[in-house]
Design a protein around this motif. Structure first.
Motif, PDB file in Angstrom:
ATOM      1  N   THR A   1       0.818  -1.216   0.000  1.00 21.54           N
ATOM      2  CA  THR A   1       0.000   0.000   0.000  1.00 21.54           C
ATOM      3  C   THR A   1       0.854   1.269   0.000  1.00 21.54           C
TER       4      THR A   1
ATOM      5  N   VAL B   1      -7.763  -7.030 -10.304  1.00 20.74           N
ATOM      6  CA  VAL B   1      -8.592  -5.875  -9.991  1.00 20.74           C
ATOM      7  C   VAL B   1      -9.847  -6.320  -9.261  1.00 20.74           C
TER       8      VAL B   1
ATOM      9  N   VAL C   1     -12.823  -2.312  -5.484  1.00 18.70           N
ATOM     10  CA  VAL C   1     -12.298  -1.053  -4.950  1.00 18.70           C
ATOM     11  C   VAL C   1     -10.804  -0.906  -5.222  1.00 18.70           C
ATOM     12  N   ASN C   2     -10.036  -1.942  -4.901  1.00 18.09           N
ATOM     13  CA  ASN C   2      -8.586  -1.908  -5.065  1.00 18.09           C
ATOM     14  C   ASN C   2      -8.126  -3.011  -5.999  1.00 18.09           C
TER      15      ASN C   2
ATOM     16  N   MET D   1      -4.217  -5.139  -7.279  1.00 19.28           N
ATOM     17  CA  MET D   1      -2.795  -5.367  -7.041  1.00 19.28           C
ATOM     18  C   MET D   1      -2.090  -5.454  -8.380  1.00 19.28           C
TER      19      MET D   1
ATOM     20  N   SER E   1       2.187  -3.683  -5.790  1.00 20.37           N
ATOM     21  CA  SER E   1       1.595  -2.423  -5.354  1.00 20.37           C
ATOM     22  C   SER E   1       0.086  -2.604  -5.253  1.00 20.37           C
ATOM     23  N   THR E   2      -0.483  -2.119  -4.168  1.00 21.40           N
ATOM     24  CA  THR E   2      -1.931  -2.104  -4.027  1.00 21.40           C
ATOM     25  C   THR E   2      -2.399  -0.674  -4.284  1.00 21.40           C
ATOM     26  N   ILE E   3      -3.157  -0.495  -5.355  1.00 18.58           N
ATOM     27  CA  ILE E   3      -3.675   0.831  -5.718  1.00 18.58           C
ATOM     28  C   ILE E   3      -5.165   0.692  -6.024  1.00 18.58           C
ATOM     29  N   SER E   4      -5.815   1.814  -6.244  1.00 21.15           N
ATOM     30  CA  SER E   4      -7.256   1.761  -6.496  1.00 21.15           C
ATOM     31  C   SER E   4      -7.549   1.153  -7.871  1.00 21.15           C
ATOM     32  N   ALA E   5      -8.683   0.484  -7.953  1.00 18.99           N
ATOM     33  CA  ALA E   5      -9.133  -0.074  -9.229  1.00 18.99           C
ATOM     34  C   ALA E   5      -9.334   1.052 -10.240  1.00 18.99           C
ATOM     35  N   GLU E   6      -9.794   2.192  -9.739  1.00 21.13           N
ATOM     36  CA  GLU E   6      -9.992   3.354 -10.613  1.00 21.13           C
ATOM     37  C   GLU E   6      -8.672   3.801 -11.241  1.00 21.13           C
TER      38      GLU E   6
END
Length: 148
Positions: free
Chosen positions: A62, A88, A91-92, A94, A107-112
């Motif tokens: 994160t 995906v 919401v999030n 990887m 890395s964990t980031i938003s799906a958006e």
């Protein structure tokens, strides 16, 4: 020791810049990437860090942002890698990066963000993270990087 931080990268110490409270530890990964860790002087002493000592750089997924190009930014660490897998969720997501020499970063980031940046397997991107996000450790048990 098993820990939840998914990024546990083999490295060795290249330099130590001592401060009053914290120090900057330069680390080199097997693939040639150089990163910095900002840790306390007490930790540097306790771990008996010195040039050429093998260590692990530990970074929570994160804490890693993804950039499409190298940035002029205050975050000290920018590691280039190739996206080898993406998962995906609602919401999030990887993003798994191959950074060379059999080392991976996730890395964990938003799906958006994944959708907006049009991230896909095979793309070259940068993992961006602050030196304060890097922990330095000795002898860790690695965990699986499987995204399924």
């Amino acid at each position: 020791m098993k820990i939840s931080a998914r990024n546990q990268l083999e490295a060795y110490v290249t330099k130590i810049s001592e401060g009053k409270v914290n120090g900057i530890v330069g680390l080199k990964l097997p693939g040639g990437h150089e990163i910095s860790a900002n840790i306390s002087m007490k930790a540097i002493e306790w771990l008996q860090l010195e040039k050429d000592k093998p260590v692990y750089a530990v970074i929570k997924a994160t804490d890693i942002m993804i950039a499409l190009e190298q940035l002029k930014i205050s975050a000290r660490n920018q590691v280039r890698g190739t996206i080898s897998d993406i998962m995906v969720g609602p919401v999030n997501g990887m993003v798994l990066l191959d950074i060379g020499k059999e080392q991976k970063m996730v890395s964990t980031i938003s799906a958006e963000a994944i959708r907006e940046m049009k991230l896909e397997k095979g793309m070259d991107v940068y993992a961006v993270f602050k030196a304060t996000s890097v922990m330095v450790g000795l002898q860790l048990d690695h965990i699986s990087f499987g995204l399924a």
